[in-house]
Design a protein around this motif. Structure first.
Motif, PDB file in Angstrom:
ATOM      1  N   ASN A 311     -37.463 -22.554  45.362  1.00 15.30           N
ATOM      2  CA  ASN A 311     -36.905 -22.584  44.319  1.00 15.30           C
ATOM      3  C   ASN A 311     -37.990 -24.110  43.580  1.00 15.30           C
ATOM      4  O   ASN A 311     -37.671 -24.920  44.046  1.00 15.30           O
ATOM      5  CB  ASN A 311     -35.875 -22.975  44.564  1.00 15.30           C
ATOM      6  CG  ASN A 311     -35.621 -23.283  42.587  1.00 15.30           C
ATOM      7  OD1 ASN A 311     -36.074 -23.989  41.587  1.00 15.30           O
ATOM      8  ND2 ASN A 311     -33.823 -24.513  42.606  1.00 15.30           N
ATOM      9  N   ASN A 331     -38.962 -19.281  42.315  1.00 15.57           N
ATOM     10  CA  ASN A 331     -38.321 -19.331  41.205  1.00 15.57           C
ATOM     11  C   ASN A 331     -39.018 -20.272  40.437  1.00 15.57           C
ATOM     12  O   ASN A 331     -39.121 -21.750  41.111  1.00 15.57           O
ATOM     13  CB  ASN A 331     -36.927 -19.336  40.653  1.00 15.57           C
ATOM     14  CG  ASN A 331     -36.425 -20.265  39.689  1.00 15.57           C
ATOM     15  OD1 ASN A 331     -37.346 -20.153  38.498  1.00 15.57           O
ATOM     16  ND2 ASN A 331     -35.056 -20.230  39.433  1.00 15.57           N
ATOM     17  N   THR A 386     -40.478 -15.565  38.959  1.00 15.31           N
ATOM     18  CA  THR A 386     -39.835 -15.885  36.897  1.00 15.31           C
ATOM     19  C   THR A 386     -41.044 -17.529  37.351  1.00 15.31           C
ATOM     20  O   THR A 386     -40.473 -18.051  38.238  1.00 15.31           O
ATOM     21  CB  THR A 386     -37.875 -16.489  38.061  1.00 15.31           C
ATOM     22  OG1 THR A 386     -37.996 -14.738  38.895  1.00 15.31           O
ATOM     23  CG2 THR A 386     -37.601 -16.713  36.315  1.00 15.31           C
TER      24      THR A 386
END
Length: 437
Positions: A311, A331, A386
């Protein structure tokens, strides 16, 4: 070691003063004997003498060098000789005794690195300054000594050109940094107490330790096991964490600027809001780590790191080097991966030492010049990542795999995507790319 050098210099001076005439009954001056022994150390007249050699008498390419191991750092002017198998560096020994009969010049240290022992290397260009760094394995002085060292060289283009083949070699695996090889302390002090008192705990078992808010700046924690440790708000500026195990550790809001985390394990660790600017994360394992809002500003080194499913939401990664890193499924929503200009004196860690050296060794001032760092994403795996709202301005994406990545609303100003694989990727305008399919 220093006392041994002093004794050798005193012994040499005394012998030189009392030395009798040669076979030809000609007086041999101290300088003449020094020249003889420095060039022909096996000569019978030189038996038992340790000859100090100043840097001016060494051959090689002039540069500025820094040698780092744990919390020990030596830096200064140097000369470098490269071959296909090794790198020999002569570093001016600022702690050595001046050589009186040679106008008080300082002696030089000889450092030889076999490329087969190198486990990490990187090459950067700061304006006209070429920076080379080699992490290599050494035999420790004791069971609790460091097994690694890092040599940094600041030079011009000549040396990198001569090392073109060596710089493309795949570094060796650092088997000596196995996480299973942790030390058991022989004294009664606990590992935590020892660390707080000495800033050193090499290959210690610190699993689950509570070190929240501690000052561990420049701590030597090579190979230490800190699995599950609480390091929230801890300051680890320039800490030496090569090969350390920090998996599942809490490093939220920790300050790790300029720290060395090469080959460290940070799987499932919490680094939310942490400052890793100018840190070395080469080959580190950051799978499933939480780096939300973290700072990884240049010249952070993340080459060959494993960041799968990490993340990195809202992280600042400006100018970082992520070449060949694996970010599959990561992400990066709202992350900033644009370029950035930084003055060398503003870079934390082991960087600014070279400024005063470069003026001497390379011949041009750089103190007030900003160095532009472009985020390096060459050959990076960003499949299924992402990247919504990401700022990729001026990022380098040659060979990057962005297949099925989400780039909606991403800023792609001045980004060359022609060499990237964008098959199935959602672009900033919402369209689906067929590039690379």
């Amino acid at each position: 070691m220093k006392h041994k050098k002093i004794a050798s210099v005193i012994l040499l001076a005394s012998i030189l003063i009392a030395y009798p005439t040669s076979a030809q009954n000609k007086e041999t001056s101290r300088r003449e004997l020094y020249i003889l022994c420095s060039k022909f150390p096996l000569n019978s007249q030189c038996k038992g003498l340790e000859i100090p050699i100043p840097l001016d008498e060494r051959s090689g390419e002039e540069a500025g060098c820094s040698l780092l191991s744990g919390n020990s750092n030596q830096s200064g002017k140097c000369k470098v000789v490269a071959t296909e198998e090794s790198l020999t560096v002569y570093l001016e020994d600022e702690e050595g005794e001046p050589i009186e009969f040679l106008d008080n010049q300082l002696p030089s240290l000889e450092i030889k690195i076999l490329f087969e022992t190198v486990f990490a290397q990187n090459y950067q260009i700061w304006n006209k300054v070429h920076r080379l760094e080699f992490g290599y394995l050494v035999k420790p002085d004791s069971n609790q000594g460091n097994r690694t060292k890092f040599l940094t060289i600041l030079t011009n283009e000549n040396l990198p050109n001569s090392l073109n083949t060596q710089l493309s070699l795949t570094p060796t695996s650092a088997e000596l940094l196995s996480q299973s090889q942790v030390n058991t302390l022989s004294n009664s002090s606990s590992p935590v107490q020892r660390l707080l008192e000495t800033k050193e705990c090499i290959r210690c078992d610190l699993r689950g330790a509570d070190l929240a808010g501690a000052n561990l700046n420049e701590a030597n924690l090579e190979g230490a096991s800190l699995q599950g440790a609480n390091l929230q708000d801890t300051t680890l500026v320039r800490a030496y964490l090569v090969g350390a195990n920090l998996s599942q550790a809490n490093l939220a809001e920790a300050v790790l600027t300029g720290s060395n985390l090469t080959l460290a394990s940070l799987t499932e660790s919490s680094l939310e809001g942490a400052d890793l600017s100018a840190a070395n994360l080469q080959g580190a394992n950051l799978q499933l780590a939480n780096l939300k809002g973290a700072k990884l500003i240049a010249p952070t080194l993340i080459q060959d790191a494993d960041l799968r499913n990490t993340n990195l939401e809202d992280a600042n990664i400006q100018g970082a080097n992520l070449e060949r890193a694996n970010l599959e499924g990561a992400n990066l929503q709202g992350a900033n991966l644009s370029d950035i200009s930084i003055r060398l004196q503003d870079i934390p860690g082991n960087y600014s030492f070279g400024e005063f050296l470069l003026d001497l060794a390379i011949g041009f001032p750089i103190s007030n010049r900003g160095t532009k760092f472009y985020t390096n994403l060459r050959n990076v795996n960003l499949r299924n990542a992402t990247l919504t709202g990401v700022n990729l301005e001026d990022a380098l994406l040659d060979g990057a795999d962005l297949s099925n990545a989400n780039l909606s609303e991403a800023k792609l100003n001045d980004v060359d995507l022609s060499g990237a694989n964008l098959c199935g990727a959602t672009m900033s305008d919402g369209s689906t790319s067929n590039l690379g399919c």
